[in-house]
Every structure is written in structure tokens, then in C-alpha cells.
Design an enzyme around this catalytic site. Sequence first.
Site, PDB file in Angstrom:
ATOM      1  N   HIS A   1       0.818  -1.218   0.000  1.00  0.00           N
ATOM      2  CA  HIS A   1       0.000   0.000   0.000  1.00  0.00           C
ATOM      3  C   HIS A   1       0.849   1.264   0.000  1.00  0.00           C
ATOM      4  CE1 HIS A   1      -4.086  -1.754   0.789  1.00  0.00           C
ATOM      5  NE2 HIS A   1      -3.327  -2.783   1.110  1.00  0.00           N
TER       6      HIS A   1
ATOM      7  N   ASP B   1       3.899   9.294  -0.952  1.00  0.00           N
ATOM      8  CA  ASP B   1       2.730   8.542  -0.507  1.00  0.00           C
ATOM      9  C   ASP B   1       2.433   7.446  -1.510  1.00  0.00           C
ATOM     10  OD1 ASP B   1       0.735   8.032   1.338  1.00  0.00           O
ATOM     11  OD2 ASP B   1       0.009  10.097   1.355  1.00  0.00           O
TER      12      ASP B   1
END
Length: 471
Positions: free
Chosen positions: A158, A365
Site C-alpha cells: 500500500h 505517498d
Amino acid sequence: MGQLVVVSNRVAIPEKIAKVRPGGLEVAIKAALKDKTGIWFGWSGRVAATHTKIVTQKVVHDKITYITLDLSKEDHKEYYSGFTNRVLWPILHYRIDLAEFSRRDLSGYLRVNDHFAHELHEVLGPDDLIWVHDYHLMPLAKALRERGHKNRIGFFLHIPCPPPEILTALPHHERLIPSLCEYDLVGFQTGDDAFNFSRYLTRECGLHSRDFNFVVADRIIRIDVFPVGIETADFADLAQRSVRLPFVKRVIRSLAGRGLIIGVDRLDYSKGIAHRLSAFELFLRTQPAWRGKVTYLQIATRSRTEIPEYADMEQEIGSAAGRINGAYGEADWTPIRYINRPYSHTTLAGLYRAARVGLVTPLRDGMNLVAKEYVASQNPDDPGVLILSRFAGAAHECKAALLVNPYDPDSVAAAIGQALSMPLAERRQRHDALFQVLSHDDIQHWADRFLTALEREPKPLSQLEKMPSMG
């Protein structure tokens, strides 16, 4: 075909979920398990008070069996606070300088993964499909294979995957990173992440890719890209309702007609909050006409409070917000509202819809679902503008946002002014383009694509060997 078994570091048992914004991983796993019978396995979030035998707990809810186990104090310190949060997290976010490695923590990380495998061994059927999530559990497939399991096992990262030049800075990387080769499918958020991992396998493991299929001994590993989405239509409906909540209405009234700029992040150095505050200060200094006309609401929920660096960061950011307010505020106007408490998904949806600008500028991110939630929340007739870091995975899909370099305060400050001044026609055009992308690649599409790819049997080795190498 057996059942779906999802494994993650933390498990969110429905009866015990607090009414706050769920994390991206939790949202993703719920989508994977939607309308299915299966198991969600992982840590309960509790640390055992004693060194007695740790018992596995089971809860059944809506056809899903939630299996959780506690961690001992030693396991929590070494596996969670130590190796995952002080080694893997910074290195995978390109911050080698913040990594603090110890052999003890690595041992704890491997020990907990082995314990997870031991407990899973007791419940797995031979035809079960196993989907493992995130950096906490990279060696889990290897531990399961060592116990004789030949199931199809997938892994999804992720968070970002840096290039091999950074991955090799991880002490004992040659022991850990190649363990991902025990999975049948390894998924990433972006093409850059997948390419970085494939380069590592080529450079460090001597493997060669054929259409992103790697042959390891008598097995085939598939690498692919699966950008995580959100429940776009549902979130849009939620935002439309939530803007009428009493609390959201009070916030809007308190603005006294001023425009709202919003940032919502977990308090973490990867989110670039300090850089964002500096850029907002520069905006106030260089575009004084906007002073008194906009308010920046930064919600930064505390995380990993047991790690000293996070406490120091919280103090630094709080001090910066106070200093900017002291320098530019007036008796009837505070430029920055800095909040450390969490808010529910419902409340945030209403606040997003009320905001003229969504400021999402992480330094790095994996995806960043706040960016997508902000877009989904907007009134299509009068939408706000998303300012997005080009180093967020979401930037690969959200090309109609104002993409900025978070390390360059001038570009972020200029983008804030551009967003606030943007004509309605351009705002509608950008929002429509973004919403279409998010609707097409929503969270259910992501889960279905991954599971379909995992279930699919690979091409025979003989066919792969005839294909041209991409290594």
C-alpha cells in the site's frame, strides 16, 4: 475454489470499530471481502500484559470470520515499533536518514511473521486464496511455503516501493526483499513502484522479466499495478448529506464567508505538513490580498505516539502553526486552525465539500485517498480545487489536479492562489475529468482486478521462456 483469506497487520472487527475515519488499508480490505465468505486474519491491536501463552480469538460477522491475536510486549516493541515503523516505513518512503536498524528488531519482525504463519496454518484449506497486505508481512508467504502450503498467495504493497539504490540501503535486504518471490502475484499502487521492484529483482537477484513475469526455479511471479480507489459514488452521496450536519454547519458559519482550505493527514513526516505550513505562510506573505479572506484547516491526527520522533514532530508543527497565526492573524481572523483530534468519515465528507481548496501535499505517498475523497465530495456545479503532490500515487490518475512539488514552497503558494482564483468553468472541467477517473477505477474495481489476477493460472514456463526478456 476455497474461501478468501485476507491477512493484514491490523484487523478491524466491526463491533469494535471506532467512529473515526478508517485508514486506506481498512477500506481496501472491506472492499475485497464485500459479499464474500472468508477470513480476515491479523493483530488485534492489543499488547498482552503478561508473557503467558497468547490465545487466538475468533469473531464471526456477516459471513466473515475475524481471527485476531495479541502481541507480547517484546513482539510489539521489536516487530511493530521497531522494524516496521523505524526501518521499513522510512526506507520505503525514501527516508534512509531516519532508519534505525537493529538485529533484534529484525529478529522480532521475522518471529512475528512466523507466528502469523503458524496460526494461519491451522485454518487454511488447500484451495483457499490468500491475500496478504503491506510491508508488515513481506516474509509471510515464505513462512507459509515452508509449512507446505501451495495455495495461490498474493501480496499488495500500500505504500511506495523505492528504487534498488534505496532498497539496498536496508540492512539484510538480500534476506527480506527476495522473500516476496514466494508470492504468486505482487501488486503495487503505481507503475513506478512496480518498475522499481522489477529493477531490484533484475539487479540484485539476477532475474529477468518477461512481460513482468519472473521465473524463479519452477514458479512464476507476476508483478502488476493496482491503484487503490474509493467508493466514489457512495462518498459523493455521503458528502451531499453530511454538509448539512449541525457540526459542519457550525464550522461553515464560523468562517464568516471566508474560503476554506483543508488538509487531512495522519501526523507523519511523510505527509509533509511542515512543508505545507511553510508554503501557506509564503502564500500569505506574497499574496496579501487574500489575508482575512481564507482559513486553512489542518486536521492532523496523532499516530505512533510511543516513538519519540513523532512527538518531536508534533511539537514542531504545532509551534509553526502558532508562529504563523501570531505573525499574520488578526483579532477577528485566525489564518490556520490546527487540530490533532480525529473526525468521523461522515464529518470529513461534509468538511471536504465545504472547502474551496483541498491541500494534499505529501512528500511521498503510496496513494493518498484523501485526494480522491476530496474530489468525490465536491458539488459538481461549484466544485473546489485539488492541489496534489506529484509524489503521491494519486497523481498518476489525478492529472487534472494542480500538481505541485511539495519541496518547493513557491510552487505550492502559487497553486493556492491559482486555486482560489480559478474561474468556475475551469473548476468544473477539472472536477469532471477527475470524477470520471475515480468512478471508473473505484475500490471495488481494484479488489476485483487483483483477485481475478491472483486466481488466474500463469502461462506455462515453456511459453514464458520463448517470450523476449525485459530484464
